[in-house]
Design an enzyme around this catalytic site. Structure first.
Site, mmCIF file in Angstrom:
data_model
loop_
_atom_site.group_PDB
_atom_site.id
_atom_site.type_symbol
_atom_site.label_atom_id
_atom_site.label_comp_id
_atom_site.label_asym_id
_atom_site.label_seq_id
_atom_site.Cartn_x
_atom_site.Cartn_y
_atom_site.Cartn_z
ATOM 1 N N ALA A 42 2.125 49.796 0.045
ATOM 2 C CA ALA A 42 1.716 51.112 1.186
ATOM 3 C C ALA A 42 1.682 52.449 0.561
ATOM 4 O O ALA A 42 0.831 53.203 1.243
ATOM 5 C CB ALA A 42 2.516 50.971 2.596
ATOM 6 N N GLN A 119 -0.188 44.460 -1.713
ATOM 7 C CA GLN A 119 0.140 43.877 -0.508
ATOM 8 C C GLN A 119 -0.732 44.607 0.633
ATOM 9 O O GLN A 119 -0.622 44.459 1.985
ATOM 10 C CB GLN A 119 1.899 44.287 -0.269
ATOM 11 C CG GLN A 119 2.888 43.794 -1.117
ATOM 12 C CD GLN A 119 3.951 44.290 -0.853
ATOM 13 O OE1 GLN A 119 4.227 45.248 -1.562
ATOM 14 N NE2 GLN A 119 4.865 43.682 -0.348
ATOM 15 N N HIS A 137 -2.030 39.997 1.367
ATOM 16 C CA HIS A 137 -1.936 40.088 2.830
ATOM 17 C C HIS A 137 -3.439 39.920 3.572
ATOM 18 O O HIS A 137 -3.579 40.358 4.642
ATOM 19 C CB HIS A 137 -1.158 41.227 3.161
ATOM 20 C CG HIS A 137 0.206 40.800 2.848
ATOM 21 N ND1 HIS A 137 1.187 41.811 2.991
ATOM 22 C CD2 HIS A 137 1.032 39.970 2.756
ATOM 23 C CE1 HIS A 137 2.350 41.619 2.565
ATOM 24 N NE2 HIS A 137 2.388 40.407 2.410
#
Length: 266
Positions: A42, A119, A137
């Protein structure tokens, strides 16, 4: 070629007058690597304006978690899920890749890295030009039908939900349950994607982890696997991570600035 915002002298443009010896060493490792992989979390996307959902004020702190099995069986849970995803869509739709995304794409185009394991679900690596991206993901750029496996771009369905306040149904099979093509809590990672990522990390001689806390498993186990197979591990992150003790190099700071500095030293 770099995107138009890159100047001919990248270091001057980015204010990098003296690249640190640590980042120069990382650039040397990158040049010499035969199978390098970039692993992102992130932290690289927050620099494009996408909030980290775990941070204070993020979607996950404002709403209850909708687990996958609950989504499957409950119309009320599906409505809650779509409410949350429709709010988060605003940031995704407005975001554009930053210098970090573009640098990684350039490394792939130049043959310096094998590809990206991410991710993140925002698709910014692909928008920046990365070709081989393993999305552990899933992606929030699409929706998928749990009943017929059809996939569609997400934007029209978000707009439909916002207009009608009704959970959209699959236009292909008629009444299928539409869900963002992301991995929800309680849902397994996409098996084929994870297998490819596992294979990459088994073969890697260098992994550069960018913007990940490296505490969410099984994803965090991939850089760990590479390190245990004698790859060098570089961690770029603003905060401590779960694998700091294993790293060959820790870089504390902005993901984009660090990646651009490494590139300037190549």
């Amino acid at each position: 070629m770099f995107p138009s915002y890159w100047a001919s002298n990248e270091a001057d443009f980015l204010g990098i007058n003296n690249v640190s010896s640590d980042l120069q060493l990382v650039s040397l490792w990158l040049r010499k690597a035969k199978s390098a992989v970039v692993f992102t979390g992130a932290g690289i996307s927050t620099e494009s304006g996408i909030p980290d959902f775990r941070s204070p004020g993020g979607v996950w702190t404002k709403y209850r978690t909708v687990y996958f099995d609950e989504f499957c069986r409950s119309a009320e849970a599906r409505h809650e899920y779509w409410s949350q995803k429709s709010e988060a869509h605003t940031e995704f739709a407005a975001a554009v890749p930053n210098v970090g995304h573009h640098t990684i794409a350039q490394w792939e185009a130049s043959g310096l890295i094998r590809g990206v394991i991410t991710q993140n679900i925002d698709g910014l690596h692909q928008i920046a030009g990365s070709q081989d991206v393993l999305e552990l993901h899933g992606t929030a750029r699409e929706v998928s039908c749990l009943d017929c496996d059809a996939r569609f771009p997400v934007a029209p369905f978000v707009e439909q939900f916002r207009t009608t306040n009704q959970v959209p149904l699959c236009p292909k099979c008629g009444d299928g349950r539409l869900k963002h093509a992301t991995v929800s809590f309680g849902q397994s990672l996409p098996e084929k994607v994870f297998e490819r990522a596992h294979h990459w990390c088994q073969e890697a001689d260098l992994v550069i982890s960018v913007g990940s806390s490296l505490v969410v498993y099984p994803a965090a186990g991939l850089p760990e696997l590479a390190k245990r197979n004698r790859a060098k591990l570089v961690i770029i992150n603003r905060d401590e991570t779960g694998l700091d003790s294993m790293a060959d190099m820790l870089v504390d700071g902005s993901c984009g600035e660090a990646l651009a500095a490494i590139h300037a030293a190549l």
